[in-house]
Design a protein around this motif. Structure first.
Motif, PDB file in Angstrom:
ATOM      1  N   LEU A 121      14.711  -4.327   4.485  1.00  0.00           N
ATOM      2  CA  LEU A 121      15.248  -5.107   5.599  1.00  0.00           C
ATOM      3  C   LEU A 121      14.183  -5.983   6.248  1.00  0.00           C
ATOM      4  O   LEU A 121      14.318  -7.207   6.292  1.00  0.00           O
ATOM      5  CB  LEU A 121      15.872  -4.171   6.636  1.00  0.00           C
ATOM      6  CG  LEU A 121      17.052  -3.320   6.143  1.00  0.00           C
ATOM      7  CD1 LEU A 121      17.608  -2.472   7.273  1.00  0.00           C
ATOM      8  CD2 LEU A 121      18.152  -4.188   5.545  1.00  0.00           C
ATOM      9  N   PHE A 122      13.112  -5.383   6.735  1.00  0.00           N
ATOM     10  CA  PHE A 122      12.079  -6.159   7.401  1.00  0.00           C
ATOM     11  C   PHE A 122      11.292  -7.020   6.409  1.00  0.00           C
ATOM     12  O   PHE A 122      10.827  -8.103   6.751  1.00  0.00           O
ATOM     13  CB  PHE A 122      11.116  -5.241   8.150  1.00  0.00           C
ATOM     14  CG  PHE A 122      11.746  -4.516   9.293  1.00  0.00           C
ATOM     15  CD1 PHE A 122      12.934  -4.966   9.866  1.00  0.00           C
ATOM     16  CD2 PHE A 122      11.176  -3.366   9.809  1.00  0.00           C
ATOM     17  CE1 PHE A 122      13.528  -4.303  10.920  1.00  0.00           C
ATOM     18  CE2 PHE A 122      11.758  -2.691  10.878  1.00  0.00           C
ATOM     19  CZ  PHE A 122      12.937  -3.153  11.429  1.00  0.00           C
ATOM     20  N   GLY A 123      11.166  -6.518   5.182  1.00  0.00           N
ATOM     21  CA  GLY A 123      10.405  -7.254   4.186  1.00  0.00           C
ATOM     22  C   GLY A 123      11.229  -8.252   3.397  1.00  0.00           C
ATOM     23  O   GLY A 123      11.106  -9.463   3.567  1.00  0.00           O
TER      24      GLY A 123
ATOM     25  N   THR B 298       0.809  -1.229   0.000  1.00  0.00           N
ATOM     26  CA  THR B 298       0.000   0.000   0.000  1.00  0.00           C
ATOM     27  C   THR B 298       0.837   1.271   0.000  1.00  0.00           C
ATOM     28  O   THR B 298       0.282   2.371   0.022  1.00  0.00           O
ATOM     29  CB  THR B 298      -0.941   0.013   1.222  1.00  0.00           C
ATOM     30  OG1 THR B 298      -0.175  -0.095   2.432  1.00  0.00           O
ATOM     31  CG2 THR B 298      -1.928  -1.145   1.147  1.00  0.00           C
ATOM     32  N   ALA B 299       2.162   1.141  -0.017  1.00  0.00           N
ATOM     33  CA  ALA B 299       3.031   2.321   0.040  1.00  0.00           C
ATOM     34  C   ALA B 299       2.930   3.157  -1.228  1.00  0.00           C
ATOM     35  O   ALA B 299       3.117   4.373  -1.191  1.00  0.00           O
ATOM     36  CB  ALA B 299       4.477   1.910   0.286  1.00  0.00           C
ATOM     37  N   ASN B 300       2.675   2.518  -2.364  1.00  0.00           N
ATOM     38  CA  ASN B 300       2.494   3.225  -3.635  1.00  0.00           C
ATOM     39  C   ASN B 300       1.047   3.084  -4.089  1.00  0.00           C
ATOM     40  O   ASN B 300       0.294   2.244  -3.593  1.00  0.00           O
ATOM     41  CB  ASN B 300       3.438   2.663  -4.703  1.00  0.00           C
ATOM     42  CG  ASN B 300       4.890   3.019  -4.434  1.00  0.00           C
ATOM     43  OD1 ASN B 300       5.579   2.326  -3.693  1.00  0.00           O
ATOM     44  ND2 ASN B 300       5.361   4.108  -5.034  1.00  0.00           N
TER      45      ASN B 300
ATOM     46  N   GLY C 188       7.083   4.499  -2.134  1.00  0.00           N
ATOM     47  CA  GLY C 188       6.322   5.525  -1.427  1.00  0.00           C
ATOM     48  C   GLY C 188       6.452   5.506   0.076  1.00  0.00           C
ATOM     49  O   GLY C 188       5.996   6.438   0.752  1.00  0.00           O
ATOM     50  N   GLY C 189       7.058   4.468   0.625  1.00  0.00           N
ATOM     51  CA  GLY C 189       7.209   4.377   2.075  1.00  0.00           C
ATOM     52  C   GLY C 189       8.662   4.457   2.490  1.00  0.00           C
ATOM     53  O   GLY C 189       9.503   5.014   1.778  1.00  0.00           O
ATOM     54  N   ILE C 190       8.942   3.893   3.642  1.00  0.00           N
ATOM     55  CA  ILE C 190      10.313   3.865   4.157  1.00  0.00           C
ATOM     56  C   ILE C 190      11.022   2.644   3.571  1.00  0.00           C
ATOM     57  O   ILE C 190      10.634   1.506   3.834  1.00  0.00           O
ATOM     58  CB  ILE C 190      10.310   3.787   5.698  1.00  0.00           C
ATOM     59  CG1 ILE C 190       9.573   4.997   6.274  1.00  0.00           C
ATOM     60  CG2 ILE C 190      11.739   3.728   6.237  1.00  0.00           C
ATOM     61  CD1 ILE C 190       9.381   4.931   7.779  1.00  0.00           C
ATOM     62  N   GLU C 191      12.054   2.886   2.775  1.00  0.00           N
ATOM     63  CA  GLU C 191      12.690   1.786   2.049  1.00  0.00           C
ATOM     64  C   GLU C 191      13.335   0.769   2.982  1.00  0.00           C
ATOM     65  O   GLU C 191      13.403  -0.416   2.669  1.00  0.00           O
ATOM     66  CB  GLU C 191      13.741   2.340   1.074  1.00  0.00           C
ATOM     67  CG  GLU C 191      13.129   2.962  -0.168  1.00  0.00           C
ATOM     68  CD  GLU C 191      14.081   2.945  -1.341  1.00  0.00           C
ATOM     69  OE1 GLU C 191      14.632   1.862  -1.649  1.00  0.00           O
ATOM     70  OE2 GLU C 191      14.297   4.016  -1.919  1.00  0.00           O
TER      71      GLU C 191
END
Length: 449
Positions: free
Chosen positions: A180-182, A142-144, A172-175
């Protein structure tokens, strides 16, 4: 004919060296070194170098501008690299005084995986990991304003192609959350959940394992890339080496067949061609496997430094530092794409021309890059192999090892190896995950995790 003959001799010698470095190069007992040898070096670089040097793929847009002399020099570089790289691995073994590595690998593969939390606590941990991965997945999707895989499935190929570049270069979010987390933790957790389920089967573990693997697969394909999805599946072959002491010939063939079908399906969805690609040696499928990952290296020899004069020496240093000192921060892969396909860059369809690591090594550091880069890459790959064999046999380390193995992409450049980016962040995350599990162990008064 001479090029092909010399290549065969070099490959055979290289295989001997790789076996001496890793302990085994059996396809039925894949490890991180043999995986790199078969699927990264031989399949992509060696085959590509022979095809290019013998002028068999001059029709390809990445090869047609290059002179025969440059093609020949590129082939020599590959032959050198497949010898130097395992020599670097053997050198690391000697420096660390690691002896009898074949026996170490065999003993580790056959050993019992150490015990961990009770079955009930394992379920709680996997539930927490499943919730975590789902939250991260939703955040990334959902970031983009666009989800490329959804657009592709709707038949909007152009929109999906543009969206693929957008979500990668203009996320669109925090890369750091995505990368890393993703892209790091979720695949590791998926492998980890399988190892736990395989050791102590239950319906709850099966459901949580399926959720974690589904989240990992969706995250890897949401931007319509095909390779990460297939590589993730091959990670299970690595896991089988250390949980089942290898894989049968039938399962290896089945895995390979499924992987091939998935790649064909991916090209069908993005390019409109189906199984007929398999009988067409000029298809995008074969071009992607044997030429595209190698062509950027040849183009680097052709364009740098006389035609493309921008310096890329400091690429790999954080962008903030480069910007502060007004040092160019555009990588060679981007400069190549700007040269070869400026229209695609302008339209948003094109991004990078990534290549066999010798390409970026030459673009950044000249001939010294070609000389020393195989030893550096060999050191980095071998360090992960030795890390596993020198550690206790637990599911977290095996999951981490499998993830790193399928992330070795020797056709995406050199600086990720030089600056250890390819393993640094995963190692840091591994440390914190281990710390977290150790904390839980103390709370539950378990002996091991």
């Amino acid at each position: 004919m001479i090029i092909t003959f010399v290549t065969i001799i070099c490959v055979l010698f290289s295989m001997y060296l790789f076996k001496s470095a890793s302990g085994s190069i059996s396809l039925l007992h894949l490890n991180t070194v043999s995986y790199v040898m078969y699927f990264q070096i031989f399949t992509m670089a060696v085959v590509g170098s022979v095809l290019v040097a013998n002028n068999m793929v001059d029709y390809h847009y990445m090869i047609s501008p290059v002179s025969n002399q440059t093609k020949f020099y590129a082939w020599i570089g590959v032959m050198y690299s497949i010898i130097a790289m395992p020599l670097g691995m053997i050198l690391l073994n000697n420096l660390l005084k690691v002896k009898h590595i074949q026996q170490k690998l065999s003993d580790y593969s056959k050993a019992e995986i150490e015990s961990w939390f009770s079955s009930n606590n394992q379920n709680h941990i996997l539930l927490g990991l499943a919730i975590f991965s789902t939250i991260i997945l939703i955040y990334v999707l959902t970031a983009n304003n666009i989800i490329p895989i959804i657009e592709l499935l709707k038949g909007h190929k152009d929109t999906a192609a543009i969206g693929r570049i957008t979500v990668r270069r203009e996320f669109g979010g925090i890369e750091y959350i995505k990368n890393l987390f993703g892209l790091v933790l979720i695949p590791i957790f998926a492998y980890y959940s399988y190892i736990l389920w395989n050791k102590n089967k239950s319906l709850v573990k099966l459901i949580l394992m399926l959720i974690l693997n589904f989240n990992a697969l969706l995250l890897l394909v949401y931007d319509t890339q095909k390779a990460p999805f297939v590589f993730f599946l091959f990670g299970y072959i690595i896991i089988f080496t250390f949980t089942k002491n290898g894989i049968s010939k039938f399962k290896l063939i089945l895995f390979s067949f499924i992987a091939l079908l998935l790649v064909v399906l991916g090209y069908y969805l993005t390019g409109g061609r189906g199984l007929e690609q398999l009988t067409d040696p000029t298809s995008a499928l074969y071009g992607r496997i044997f030429i595209s990952g190698y062509g950027g290296y040849v183009l680097s020899l052709h364009y740098f430094p006389d035609i493309i004069k921008e310096s890329t020496t400091f690429i790999g240093v954080p962008h903030a530092i480069l910007d502060f000192f007004h040092i160019p921060s555009v990588e060679s892969a981007r400069l190549l794409m700007e040269k070869v396909n400026p229209e695609g860059i302008k339209d948003g369809h094109a991004n990078l021309i990534s290549s066999y690591y010798l390409g970026e090594a030459y673009a950044n550091y000249g001939i010294l890059g070609i000389i020393f880069s195989p030893f550096i890459v060999g050191f980095v790959v071998q360090s992960v192999h030795l890390f596993l064999l020198q550690s206790k046999k637990n599911p977290l380390y095996i999951a981490f090892y499998a993830f790193i193995t399928v992330k070795w992409l020797l056709n995406t450049g050199f600086v990720s190896f030089l600056y250890l980016k390819i393993i640094l962040y995963p190692f840091i995350l591994l440390f914190f995950v281990k710390l977290f599990l150790n904390t839980i162990k103390k709370w539950t008064q378990e002996k091991t995790y």
